[in-house]
Design an enzyme around this catalytic site. Structure first.
Site, PDB file in Angstrom:
ATOM      1  N   ASP A  58     -16.013  17.605  31.135  1.00 43.45           N
ATOM      2  CA  ASP A  58     -15.742  16.758  29.768  1.00 43.45           C
ATOM      3  C   ASP A  58     -14.016  16.564  29.851  1.00 43.45           C
ATOM      4  O   ASP A  58     -13.302  17.237  29.370  1.00 43.45           O
ATOM      5  CB  ASP A  58     -15.965  17.533  28.436  1.00 43.45           C
ATOM      6  N   GLU A 117     -17.133   5.082  28.089  1.00 42.45           N
ATOM      7  CA  GLU A 117     -17.626   4.648  26.725  1.00 42.45           C
ATOM      8  C   GLU A 117     -17.292   3.058  26.042  1.00 42.45           C
ATOM      9  O   GLU A 117     -16.471   2.714  26.807  1.00 42.45           O
ATOM     10  CB  GLU A 117     -16.680   5.621  25.892  1.00 42.45           C
ATOM     11  N   THR A 148     -23.419   9.248  22.042  1.00 38.00           N
ATOM     12  CA  THR A 148     -22.586  10.284  21.473  1.00 38.00           C
ATOM     13  C   THR A 148     -22.396  10.542  20.069  1.00 38.00           C
ATOM     14  O   THR A 148     -22.989   9.876  19.498  1.00 38.00           O
ATOM     15  CB  THR A 148     -21.174  10.112  22.298  1.00 38.00           C
TER      16      THR A 148
END
Length: 320
Positions: free
Chosen positions: A16, A93, A153
């Site tokens: 991450d 993203e 997410t």
């Protein structure tokens, strides 16, 4: 054996971070990024070469058009560097400010995929990361039908997980630590609760059991951990995305982990025939103050960091 190696034997470990030097060190299968992580990476001088190369791609444009293009180029550029050091997938993203616009999210995602394609990366190695709003889930449903894999997410409630599974989403990221944070504050706790009472951990377990019970193929990837105990309490989950500081703790701790989650031990049942409606989704989210607050907060935070990244790139474009 150390705990990281033990965890990798039963769970896909995902880094991450946008810092691909850290990714290379811990050798995860996949890696995830978000606007906050990209902002940190762009501020690191050792990655100036990535930023410079990304900005050069939009040099033919001016003003807002260039900035918009540069933001996608930066995200893809870091994704490309990450894919040099992981054998699997990278999550890139969508702009958080598009979280309530299905059409705009789909358009943004297609552009990201096209840029990866131009760089020679097959779409099978990219996950489009989208906030788990109703609009985001509907965008993911469209994209999945086009063969674009999605990572949903900012997930805080099983209603989001159910809607994602029914939409055929490839992967979800339920946020353990942020759920824990909310209940810790709400309950007036000075320390983290024991893992067996940790609402973040329990949320991921409930989602995992639901998916395995009804045969959904959507990957459950726990995210947003506050301490190693939350990670080890979910050993055996399909995947876990872990920050470098916690990967280091696991790597330097000797021992073998117990497999807590095991889908093979869950008796399968026939999935419900009726799908969750938008009304049901919004009502269930409304009934959870935690999920409502954390989803909104998460989108705001990612949007703020997106704007900070934009300002930083504007300065670099203008030569400041």
């Amino acid at each position: 054996m150390n705990e990281l190696a033990s965890l990798k034997s039963m769970t896909k470990v995902v880094a991450d971070t946008g810092d691909f030097a850290q990714i290379k060190r811990y050798q995860p299968i996949d890696a995830t990024t978000n606007p906050s992580l990209l902002l940190k990476a762009v501020l690191m001088s050792e990655y100036d070469f990535v930023v410079k190369e990304a900005l050069s791609k939009s040099a033919h444009l001016q003003g807002a058009a260039r900035l918009s293009e540069a933001m996608i180029d930066i995200a893809v550029a870091f994704g490309l560097e990450i894919l040099k050091v992981v054998p699997g997938k990278v999550s890139t993203e969508v702009d958080a400010r598009l979280s309530f616009d299905t059409d705009a999210t789909v358009k943004f995602a297609r552009k990201v995929i096209e840029k990866y394609k131009e760089a020679g990366i097959d779409r099978s190695r990219v996950l489009i990361k989208i906030a788990s709003t109703w609009e985001g889930i509907k965008a993911a449903e469209i994209l999945e039908k086009e063969g674009v894999l999605c990572n949903l997410t900012l997930m805080f409630d099983i209603a989001q997980a159910i809607a994602c599974a029914e939409a055929g989403v490839f992967l979800i990221s339920p946020f353990v630590g942020r759920i824990t944070d909310w209940y810790k504050k709400s309950d007036g706790l000075s320390d983290f609760p024991a893992v067996e009472k940790d609402q973040g951990v329990l949320s991921v377990k409930a989602i995992y059991e639901y998916y395995k019970t009804y045969g959904y193929k959507t990957v459950v990837m726990g995210a947003s951990f506050r301490h190693v105990g939350q990670i080890t309490a979910l050993a055996g989950c399909d995947a876990l995305t872990i920050a470098p500081d916690l990967l280091k703790v696991l790597e330097t701790t000797t021992g073998e982990l117990e497999q807590v989650l095991d889908g093979d031990k869950i008796k399968p049942q026939t999935a419900p025939t009726s799908k969750m409606t938008e009304t049901e989704f919004r009502w269930q989210m409304n009934q959870s103050p935690m999920a409502t607050e954390k989803l909104a907060e998460g989108i705001r935070k990612f949007a703020e960091d997106t704007e900070k990244l934009e300002a930083l790139l504007e300065d670099k474009i203008s030569g400041n």
